[in-house]
Design a protein around this motif. Structure first.
Motif, mmCIF file in Angstrom:
data_model
loop_
_atom_site.group_PDB
_atom_site.id
_atom_site.type_symbol
_atom_site.label_atom_id
_atom_site.label_comp_id
_atom_site.label_asym_id
_atom_site.label_seq_id
_atom_site.Cartn_x
_atom_site.Cartn_y
_atom_site.Cartn_z
ATOM 1 N N ILE A 113 88.775 32.772 30.863
ATOM 2 C CA ILE A 113 87.881 32.127 29.950
ATOM 3 C C ILE A 113 88.578 31.400 28.637
ATOM 4 O O ILE A 113 88.367 30.341 28.488
ATOM 5 C CB ILE A 113 87.001 33.073 29.360
ATOM 6 N N GLU A 114 89.736 32.027 28.419
ATOM 7 C CA GLU A 114 90.437 31.487 27.252
ATOM 8 C C GLU A 114 91.341 30.260 27.772
ATOM 9 O O GLU A 114 91.621 29.364 27.012
ATOM 10 C CB GLU A 114 91.499 32.536 26.687
ATOM 11 N N VAL A 158 77.880 33.588 24.694
ATOM 12 C CA VAL A 158 79.353 33.943 24.702
ATOM 13 C C VAL A 158 79.896 33.836 23.372
ATOM 14 O O VAL A 158 79.382 34.646 22.761
ATOM 15 C CB VAL A 158 79.878 32.421 25.633
ATOM 16 N N ASP A 159 81.126 33.268 23.241
ATOM 17 C CA ASP A 159 82.244 33.671 22.235
ATOM 18 C C ASP A 159 81.657 33.071 20.982
ATOM 19 O O ASP A 159 82.385 32.339 20.269
ATOM 20 C CB ASP A 159 83.474 33.448 22.744
ATOM 21 N N ASN A 160 80.616 33.412 20.294
ATOM 22 C CA ASN A 160 79.887 32.918 19.132
ATOM 23 C C ASN A 160 79.458 33.916 18.202
ATOM 24 O O ASN A 160 79.089 35.122 18.580
ATOM 25 C CB ASN A 160 79.048 31.721 19.396
ATOM 26 N N PHE A 206 91.614 39.848 20.301
ATOM 27 C CA PHE A 206 92.268 39.968 21.253
ATOM 28 C C PHE A 206 91.773 38.841 22.275
ATOM 29 O O PHE A 206 90.285 38.793 22.293
ATOM 30 C CB PHE A 206 92.310 41.296 21.969
ATOM 31 N N ARG A 207 92.492 38.159 23.041
ATOM 32 C CA ARG A 207 92.022 37.487 24.059
ATOM 33 C C ARG A 207 92.613 37.689 25.471
ATOM 34 O O ARG A 207 92.579 36.764 26.261
ATOM 35 C CB ARG A 207 92.371 35.991 23.730
ATOM 36 N N ASP A 208 92.788 38.979 25.685
ATOM 37 C CA ASP A 208 93.184 39.297 27.021
ATOM 38 C C ASP A 208 92.098 39.741 27.870
ATOM 39 O O ASP A 208 91.377 38.788 28.540
ATOM 40 C CB ASP A 208 94.276 40.441 26.895
ATOM 41 N N SER A 209 91.914 40.915 27.867
ATOM 42 C CA SER A 209 90.774 41.476 28.773
ATOM 43 C C SER A 209 89.411 41.519 27.828
ATOM 44 O O SER A 209 89.178 41.738 26.756
ATOM 45 C CB SER A 209 90.644 43.077 28.856
ATOM 46 N N ARG A 210 88.487 40.573 28.830
ATOM 47 C CA ARG A 210 87.316 40.397 28.087
ATOM 48 C C ARG A 210 86.454 41.448 27.756
ATOM 49 O O ARG A 210 85.497 41.594 26.980
ATOM 50 C CB ARG A 210 86.459 39.645 29.227
#
Length: 633
Positions: free
Chosen positions: A18-19, A137-139, A256-260
């Motif tokens: 996603i990132e 999502v990411d908000n 962190f932006r690795d594992s969702r």
């Protein structure tokens, strides 16, 4: 901040898909093309917009209803004006099959929307000052607060203006839209009663007192499966928005932006520690913070009340919407009712219900007689007034069970079985492990599962118990795994029978849990439920109860002895020993075999004797041994 920087850099060396997608496309591109997609039709929408970037603006594709969308409408603090409620109702009627879901974030979800209608629906909502932006999502998601903020007698600090200041930091701002590592939930309550599950969010601002001054203690890192932890920070009302902004920037920069699955704020706190995080927030905001005061949110709201008196002498009328299943028509009726009999304001709750505000005493009787209130009144049931259920398989691709119907059917069954029960029981249902029904915070929580039984796939639930929303809140514990859906109501019935038998007048289940069930192992509670259901299936009148033989025992083996003592007495009419204590029976003779006195099978007799035997080598040590033995009888 060296530790924070080092860990963040290590965790962000490899980005999740996603990132990587966010680096290739932007939410703004999807928004700008919405009109084009509406003209060209569903097939023109690229996958990355359909399955991700649309969600930044509250637009969700649901494959269960092909080529139709769900729209999540942001309702700050659950507050709806008359005009907003009417508009939502009209949009649902015209474009969404007259269907509305009320959600656990005090929001509204509209369903069955066609792509060609999306732009006009969004414009109509914007025309009355409500938006769908950043509800997925990411908000930063919709901010929840006490639904009776500012008007209840126990509302000390009105938080509405603070909420709007927080929201203004990020809402519709390009630098924040979809820029976080993961979603971020926020709560704020200035009341003594916890009417918004205030501890279950990433950032929680909870009424507190320090040195005679009222403000807010900060709790951070809540999510499904974990309540927020104390941050040891006390803020005055005007300090909350700048603290929040600094916290948001730290999470955006170092999250962190690795594992969702491990990117929420909780995991950053777990990795670096709360103190390190707060130091980073202080550096980011350029200001230090006072240590925490005394948290002042120790109680729950009422139970079966259909009206609540407010500070100004008027009343809030409580409408119960089972599992949040509402309609556009009902929303319009509720809005008209609020205008005619009240102040014209509706407030949604985290438990998927709503209040009609500002009804004077002389208008209450007429208001309560209105058809929409009669349809959604409490019906004097503790099982509906605090019932939560998320969307389920009909509307969510992640759902394992249908959920809303399961929750309603269970509540209906229990209402018939316990029509006079008083108190407060919060039953929260999640259709899957994602936990949108916040099952972990329920008095009794349910989460949908699929498992194999006798070689066949079976739908059912895991049952949790003991979630708390008072004091500083706790997640419930798993009680029973893999209960088939058709048996759920009977398992819960056994728990409620014990609650009804042992509770104090008007005692909520949460207090009963703390007073009684924390003094019993969850294995003993589970065994009681499983055993009693097995006896019902065998048409046997034997039933175990929680009593002094079991409550407060220090080991599982002693609890087993207590139950065995109880069974022997019920079968034979006699006590197996003169003293009902496993530590005091060794100087007494071996009890008579119960089959010589009562009418039971040889195999069942062996189970009972194995629970009370004087010989430690023959006595059961754990409940699972007995359960396995009973299955073979």
């Amino acid at each position: 901040m060296e530790r924070l920087i080092k860990i963040s850099e290590e965790r962000n060396k490899k980005l999740n898909k996603i990132e990587l997608l966010k680096q290739e496309h932007t939410p703004q591109e999807a928004w700008e093309k919405l009109e084009e997609y509406a003209r060209k039709g569903f097939s023109s929408i690229p996958e990355h917009d359909l399955n991700y970037f649309f969600k930044c603006f509250g637009v969700f594709y649901r494959p269960a209803t092909p080529e139709r969308f769900m729209i999540r409408v942001r309702i700050p603090g659950g507050r709806l004006t008359y005009e907003q409620a009417i508009k939502i109702g009209e949009v649902a009627q015209k474009y969404g099959n007259d269907y509305i879901d009320l959600t656990t974030r005090m929001q509204v979800e509209l369903r069955y929307i066609r792509i060609e209608d999306l732009p006009v629906v969004l414009r109509e909502l914007e025309s009355v000052g409500i938006t769908t932006f950043q509800t997925g999502v990411d908000n930063f998601r919709n901010i929840v607060q006490d639904p009776l903020d500012g008007v209840a007698f126990d509302s000390v600090i009105q938080t509405w203006d603070i909420l709007l200041q927080i929201q203004d930091i990020f809402l519709r701002k390009e630098e924040w839209i979809c820029k976080l590592p993961r979603k971020f939930n926020i709560s704020i309550s200035g009341s003594f009663s916890n009417r918004c599950n205030v501890f279950g969010h990433d950032a929680c601002f909870v009424l507190a007192e320090k040195d005679g001054i009222f403000g807010f203690n900060v709790f951070l890192g809540g999510k499904v499966g974990a309540v927020a932890r104390p941050a040891d920070v006390f803020l005055l009302g005007d300090e909350v928005p700048p603290f929040f902004e600094a916290l948001g920037k730290v999470f955006k920069k170092y999250g962190f932006r690795d594992s969702r699955n491990k990117n929420r704020l909780k995991y950053l706190i777990d990795a670096v520690g709360m103190n390190e995080l707060i130091k980073a927030v202080e550096i980011e905001g350029g200001k230090g913070f006072r240590s925490a005061g005394i948290t002042l949110a120790p109680i729950q709201g009422g139970d079966k009340t259909e009206k609540v008196q407010l500070k100004d002498g008027t009343f809030a009328l409580h409408m119960i919407v089972p599992s949040g299943i509402f309609s556009g028509s009902a929303m319009i009726e509720a809005a008209e009712m609020s205008k005619e009999y009240g102040s014209g304001e509706i407030r949604l709750t985290v438990e998927q219900n709503l209040y009609i505000l500002g009804v004077p005493e002389e208008k209450i009787e007429k208001a309560l007689s209105q058809p929409v209130f009669q349809k959604y009144k409490n019906k004097d049931s503790v099982f509906f007034s605090d019932l939560i259920a998320c969307a389920g398989t009909e509307h969510c691709p992640f759902g394992v069970i249908s959920n809303k119907p399961d929750a309603i059917e269970t509540a209906q069954y229990l209402t018939k079985k316990f029509p006079e029960l008083d108190g407060k029981i919060r039953m929260y249902w999640s259709a899957c492990q994602k936990g949108c029904g916040i099952h972990g915070l329920g008095d009794i929580g349910f989460v949908g599962v699929k498992f194999r039984q006798d070689g066949k796939a079976v739908l059912g639930v895991d049952i949790h118990i003991g979630g708390t929303i008072t004091k500083e809140s706790e997640e419930g514990k798993l009680l029973i795994k893999n209960v088939p859906l058709e048996k759920v109501r009977y398992f819960v019935e056994e728990l409620i029978l014990e609650f009804e038998r042992l509770k104090k007048p008007k005692e909520p289940f949460e207090e009963f849990y703390r007073r009684v069930l924390t003094r019993v192992s969850k294995e003993a509670v589970r065994f009681l439920i499983v055993f009693n259901n097995l006896m019902k299936e065998k048409r046997n009148n034997l039933r175990l109860e929680l009593n002094e033989l079991v409550i407060g025992k220090s080991s599982e083996e002693e609890e087993i002895f207590g139950y065995g003592f109880q069974l022997y007495r019920k079968i034979t009419g006699k006590n197996p020993y003169s003293r009902p204590n496993i530590l005091e029976i060794y100087d007494e003779p071996e009890p008579e075999r119960p089959s010589k006195i009562g009418n039971i099978s040889k195999q069942f007799e062996e189970v009972v004797m194995g629970m009370i035997s004087k010989n430690p080598k023959k006595r059961f040590k754990v409940f699972t041994e007995i359960e396995e033995r009973l299955k073979s009888i």
